[in-house]
Write a protein that holds these residues in place. Structure first.
Motif, mmCIF file in Angstrom:
data_model
loop_
_atom_site.group_PDB
_atom_site.id
_atom_site.type_symbol
_atom_site.label_atom_id
_atom_site.label_comp_id
_atom_site.label_asym_id
_atom_site.label_seq_id
_atom_site.Cartn_x
_atom_site.Cartn_y
_atom_site.Cartn_z
ATOM 1 N N LEU A 83 7.443 29.722 -6.571
ATOM 2 C CA LEU A 83 6.466 28.768 -6.870
ATOM 3 C C LEU A 83 4.817 29.330 -6.514
ATOM 4 O O LEU A 83 4.687 30.121 -5.629
ATOM 5 N N PRO A 84 3.902 29.062 -7.705
ATOM 6 C CA PRO A 84 2.703 29.790 -7.477
ATOM 7 C C PRO A 84 1.978 28.880 -6.334
ATOM 8 O O PRO A 84 2.279 27.570 -6.055
ATOM 9 N N GLU A 85 0.744 29.332 -5.844
ATOM 10 C CA GLU A 85 -0.082 28.614 -4.841
ATOM 11 C C GLU A 85 -0.932 27.702 -5.574
ATOM 12 O O GLU A 85 -1.289 28.039 -6.509
ATOM 13 N N THR A 86 -1.331 26.912 -5.077
ATOM 14 C CA THR A 86 -2.493 26.116 -5.884
ATOM 15 C C THR A 86 -3.307 25.248 -4.533
ATOM 16 O O THR A 86 -3.029 24.885 -3.542
ATOM 17 N N ASN A 87 -4.707 25.121 -4.906
ATOM 18 C CA ASN A 87 -5.463 24.509 -3.946
ATOM 19 C C ASN A 87 -6.166 23.070 -4.819
ATOM 20 O O ASN A 87 -7.008 22.510 -4.274
ATOM 21 N N ASP A 88 -5.537 22.936 -5.880
ATOM 22 C CA ASP A 88 -6.055 21.508 -6.598
ATOM 23 C C ASP A 88 -4.622 20.957 -7.375
ATOM 24 O O ASP A 88 -4.594 21.549 -8.386
ATOM 25 N N ARG A 89 -3.961 20.170 -6.572
ATOM 26 C CA ARG A 89 -2.920 19.529 -7.255
ATOM 27 C C ARG A 89 -2.972 17.933 -7.284
ATOM 28 O O ARG A 89 -3.776 17.366 -6.388
ATOM 29 N N ILE A 90 -2.106 17.336 -7.932
ATOM 30 C CA ILE A 90 -1.998 15.973 -7.586
ATOM 31 C C ILE A 90 -0.973 15.915 -6.615
ATOM 32 O O ILE A 90 0.039 16.256 -6.566
ATOM 33 N N MET A 91 -1.324 14.515 -5.686
ATOM 34 C CA MET A 91 -0.443 14.377 -4.728
ATOM 35 C C MET A 91 -0.027 12.840 -4.917
ATOM 36 O O MET A 91 -0.748 12.003 -5.080
ATOM 37 N N ALA A 92 1.325 12.686 -4.937
ATOM 38 C CA ALA A 92 2.009 11.463 -5.137
ATOM 39 C C ALA A 92 3.178 11.152 -4.536
ATOM 40 O O ALA A 92 3.764 12.231 -4.145
ATOM 41 N N THR A 93 3.290 10.296 -3.814
ATOM 42 C CA THR A 93 4.399 9.661 -3.150
ATOM 43 C C THR A 93 4.674 8.323 -2.786
ATOM 44 O O THR A 93 3.927 7.624 -3.256
ATOM 45 N N VAL A 94 5.927 7.878 -2.650
ATOM 46 C CA VAL A 94 6.307 6.566 -2.425
ATOM 47 C C VAL A 94 6.446 6.402 -0.954
ATOM 48 O O VAL A 94 7.293 6.968 -0.210
ATOM 49 N N VAL A 95 5.612 5.630 -0.239
ATOM 50 C CA VAL A 95 5.571 5.572 1.080
ATOM 51 C C VAL A 95 6.641 4.756 1.602
ATOM 52 O O VAL A 95 6.833 3.484 1.408
ATOM 53 N N THR A 96 7.521 5.210 2.551
ATOM 54 C CA THR A 96 8.507 4.395 3.240
ATOM 55 C C THR A 96 7.926 4.772 4.918
ATOM 56 O O THR A 96 8.064 5.866 5.081
ATOM 57 N N ALA A 97 7.714 3.443 5.433
ATOM 58 C CA ALA A 97 7.120 3.716 6.921
ATOM 59 C C ALA A 97 8.061 2.817 7.621
ATOM 60 O O ALA A 97 8.434 1.685 7.203
ATOM 61 N N ARG A 98 8.334 3.123 8.918
ATOM 62 C CA ARG A 98 8.710 2.097 9.921
ATOM 63 C C ARG A 98 8.109 2.499 11.176
ATOM 64 O O ARG A 98 7.911 3.722 11.546
ATOM 65 N N TRP A 99 7.969 1.575 12.218
ATOM 66 C CA TRP A 99 7.260 1.644 13.520
ATOM 67 C C TRP A 99 8.232 0.693 14.461
ATOM 68 O O TRP A 99 8.637 -0.257 14.194
ATOM 69 N N GLU A 100 7.892 1.076 15.683
ATOM 70 C CA GLU A 100 8.487 0.501 16.950
ATOM 71 C C GLU A 100 7.249 0.186 17.909
ATOM 72 O O GLU A 100 6.155 0.860 17.868
ATOM 73 N N TYR A 101 7.578 -0.905 18.476
ATOM 74 C CA TYR A 101 6.171 -1.346 19.376
ATOM 75 C C TYR A 101 6.504 -1.203 20.986
ATOM 76 O O TYR A 101 7.515 -0.840 21.285
ATOM 77 N N ASN A 102 5.563 -1.261 21.591
ATOM 78 C CA ASN A 102 5.466 -1.064 23.115
ATOM 79 C C ASN A 102 5.263 -2.287 23.707
ATOM 80 O O ASN A 102 4.899 -2.422 25.068
ATOM 81 N N THR A 103 5.259 -3.464 23.081
ATOM 82 C CA THR A 103 5.026 -4.843 23.503
ATOM 83 C C THR A 103 6.019 -5.963 22.768
ATOM 84 O O THR A 103 6.231 -5.425 21.504
ATOM 85 N N ASP A 104 6.172 -7.076 23.166
ATOM 86 C CA ASP A 104 6.750 -8.094 22.370
ATOM 87 C C ASP A 104 5.722 -9.017 22.028
ATOM 88 O O ASP A 104 6.197 -10.242 21.443
ATOM 89 N N GLU A 105 4.380 -9.233 22.662
ATOM 90 C CA GLU A 105 3.468 -10.046 22.359
ATOM 91 C C GLU A 105 2.754 -9.181 21.291
ATOM 92 O O GLU A 105 1.600 -8.913 21.588
ATOM 93 N N LEU A 106 2.581 -9.833 19.974
ATOM 94 C CA LEU A 106 1.882 -9.385 19.185
ATOM 95 C C LEU A 106 1.947 -10.131 17.822
ATOM 96 O O LEU A 106 2.976 -11.138 17.515
ATOM 97 N N ASP A 107 0.904 -10.267 16.931
ATOM 98 C CA ASP A 107 1.049 -10.772 15.661
ATOM 99 C C ASP A 107 1.668 -10.022 14.643
ATOM 100 O O ASP A 107 0.897 -8.993 14.204
#
Lengths: 290, 290, 290, 290
Positions: free
Chosen positions: B177-201
């Motif tokens: 693979l050649p190097e590049t400093n200008d490319r298209i960046m594309a992704t399909v975000v899958t995120a998940r997160w955990e909480y430090n409290t039960d009291e939230l909206d």
């Protein structure tokens, strides 16, 4: 060190992470004389290790490009994919742990398509094939010295038209389902199993598990999907001493007798609606006691 | 006790197991005056506990039918789905742990579709909607007293046409693979997160995370997907103090400049092939230090 | 009569239209003694006729509800699905043309899953099956007196590792592909054919076509997908005099030798990349001269 | 001349045929200063003409390789994809009719993804985007001098929670569905339309059709999907004089009130099951009278 909007200072750090190449579609032909053999397999590579410099400082110098991983799969396949994907997986793991300076371990996931030789006037053809379901899956993980190998079956859709029921279950306020002692039982088998040894013929064991699952599916009256799951696990562990434990995931593909009585037509378990969803999902391990 | 073909006696036992109903498609309308609100959510229920009698003896008397679980989701939705799916999940967990005599814990998984009000001459309509990507996901697990809640985003496809590169990575025998400093960046975000409290909206936090991901995607030159992953995690944790840690899974949707030079045409980062596979996959947690 | 924004008055009318029920999942068990047979088929119903009152005046009085169509498929299956789906299709067409007061014609589309009996110690089981690819498709259209029947095969994935090439094609400014006289040939066969008679055993002909396609795939060196398409059509028409013409749609599933030479490894047509896209698509009819 | 198994001699000939390249994934960036624009489009090419030599004699000399077609799409995109895909389609048709010595006509099919600029603090970003549904589709066919252009919308999922019913329909032996004057109406719009001129701004018309479909969906009580189909067609033809006719395909995404009464719970059109299948499918053209 960042300051949150509530004024609490917290240090934010990189946690567990991995990266790799997914969906590498490898096809190998073994051209021994007139009779060719083939392997058709999707490969996913995932590496873990110390990749913090890339995440936090933009320093990529320790990173193997995922394009390199792809090239590696094809390149190593030439000499090292000689038998089962499980054995090839061990070789890939060994390679990747060496190839990346900060790689601690690698996980290789395989989804192998099954092909059957085309029969011409009853004879198996030497180099022509038709693709079948189900698939042979495998996961090989390790640090280069020790390996955890999991093999599996995917997309094996089986059905029997009788000798299955669902009775005597708990009835409470939201229970509406009637009991039955004669229903269609259908599921798409997803199985995976672990071994208690590294010395075995993975492809031969796979075929034996496959056959045990099919035969056990037919050999008993099933009072529940759970019961059949346990029966299949017992059969596999009994026949395959190298398998330590096996997991099944069984979506219950409901075939519901269609209500024709409202139109004055009797439906003696003949006409069914194949319900696409929602489906019961029954999962469990059957294993050797320790 | 069974005897294996090698003469080794092993006792075979049931291991970890669970069962439930998947793909329950729940839709609720909140009809408050002229302006209706909606929730459109796929629900999966999975119960764990002591279900050994069903597996080994065909005794179903302690089993809640999966059809009953489906009914329960719809029935409880009437009074108890009043806000976020996360809060509804806690109520379902409490219910199922009580409902089954041998249930130890329950896990409820949600995939919620996002709908936008149709605009008519610039005004949001009161009861007409069009469906959007991405999705709001959530998993609530618990024994009825304590809960683990995970929220997430799925199918958020983002792309930027510049301000991304891939340079300075490890070069070895299979690196092409050649190097590049200008490319298209594309992704399909899958995120998940955990909480430090039960009291939230939960819904308000979801919207904040969503916006932080979008904005952080745009606000820096990206030397690697890994670096952007870490930046996004930092932004989210900084702005959302109730989040303890966040995981991202980023398939690298490669947009490869098409080789037009061989036809005598110059391609100044204008014409790209969108490579469907194989794709780099970069995954990791960003979390608060303990 | 409406006036367009350009001041042109145009009368706007309803054109060709149809409505019906799609994705009706019908499953029938034939319980003759110990040996059960099954039909597993997805059915789509579409009706055409004079439905203008519903479209323009909101008058539904001549409309058969699509829910009624679904019920009808299940209800008629009880007595009238006795053999092939093609024959069942004719009965459904006759029924629907009578059932709706303004129905002029009906089109019934079938996608039938193929199931194989599970073998237990070499013997076919009486009531246990595993699902196969490919599928048997069929379309029956008619006004109740005359029928047009089309049968087909879908999802038959075949591959041969040699005896296929692609040479001597046109070379011009954008041609970069090298020639080859030894490549992998792979396609997913979609075929459909029409008959020159109403008197035939549809299932028997389907099996004959299926076998001819497989055998012809193996029996010649293929200079192009087009040539093989024509060979297959000839074989089918020669062996099946009741078939008037046959259409094939062949996506060319490219298996591209992976470039290992850049890594100092020789690739003698052994290691291939299975390219998911873009794919060549070759389609055509082979038919009897009139 | 072949002899069939019944002794009937028939001449077998090649019928209508076409070939081409499908699923070419083209992405173009327009880099005008700080603000980049993009086109993200899947392209299918299909050529018709005299390809008999390849089919019957294995003579490929008149065939443009499908790989060449792919290269051509990317190469011409550089200079000639300057506006709508419809205009680009005309240029591709002209090129392909010239490029192949026996090509009579070409058909180019486009599926264009819609991207929205990411908003950062309320401002549209110059080069960062998130992908939306629905899609802009188009088909351009022609012999190089004359063109038939069809444009369309795909995957536009709309729903309204009230102001829709289904009453007064035909009741007969298999009718079980109750009538309702307040139901959820939901569909995934697939539309395509044809023009009465070649001189127009295709993208502007597409946006106008899109907005008319959304607004018309909200502006009336719907006694049937058919009625709404006709209303939408009228609205589009009235507002867009360049459109000659428009076709809609509307799967009726049934949202069925869940039966909670059996559990002693009242369901006032609040809790629904989203039925994945079978679905009603309503299709039709609305057009200008000739």
């Amino acid at each position: 060190m960042t300051e949150s909007s509530t004024g609490v200072r917290t240090r934010i750090v990189l946690g567990q992470n991995n990266y790799g190449k997914s969906d590498v579609r490898l096809f190998k032909v073994f051209r021994e004389g007139e009779r060719h053999d083939i392997r058709d397999v999707r490969v996913d590579v995932a590496l873990t290790g110390d990749f913090e410099a890339a995440h936090t400082r933009g320093d990529n110098s320790a990173l193997l490009a995922t394009d390199t991983m792809r090239n590696t799969v094809y390149a190593l396949a030439k000499e090292q994919l000689t038998g089962s994907v499980e054995e090839f997986g061990k070789r890939l793991v060994r390679h990747f742990v060496k190839a990346g300076p900060t790689v601690a371990s690698a996980r290789i996931t395989f989804t192998q398509h099954c092909w059957e030789r085309i029969k011409v006037q009853g004879q198996e053809h030497g180099h022509a094939f038709s693709r079948q379901v189900p698939k042979h899956t495998a996961v090989v993980e390790g640090d280069g010295r020790q390996f955890k190998v999991t093999s599996g079956i995917d997309e094996l859709y089986v059905l029997k038209t009788t000798r299955s029921g669902w009775e005597g279950f708990l009835r409470e306020q939201f229970t509406a389902l009637p009991e039955t002692n004669d229903r269609i039982m259908a599921t798409v088998v997803t199985a995976r199993w672990e071994y208690n040894t590294d010395e075995l013929d993975y492809d031969a064991v796979w075929s034996e598990v496959y056959q045990q699952i099919l035969e056990t599916f037919t050999d008993h009256y099933s009072p529940s999907v759970q019961f059949t799951l346990h029966q299949m696990g017992q059969a596999v562990l009994t026949r395959c001493p190298v398998i330590e434990r096996i997991h099944f995931s069984f979506p219950n593909k409901h075939h519901v007798p269609y209500n024709l009585e409202r139109f004055g037509i009797q439906n003696d378990n003949e006409i069914f609606h194949v319900d696409p969803e929602p489906y019961g999902l029954i999962e469990g391990w059957v294993e050797r006691a320790r």
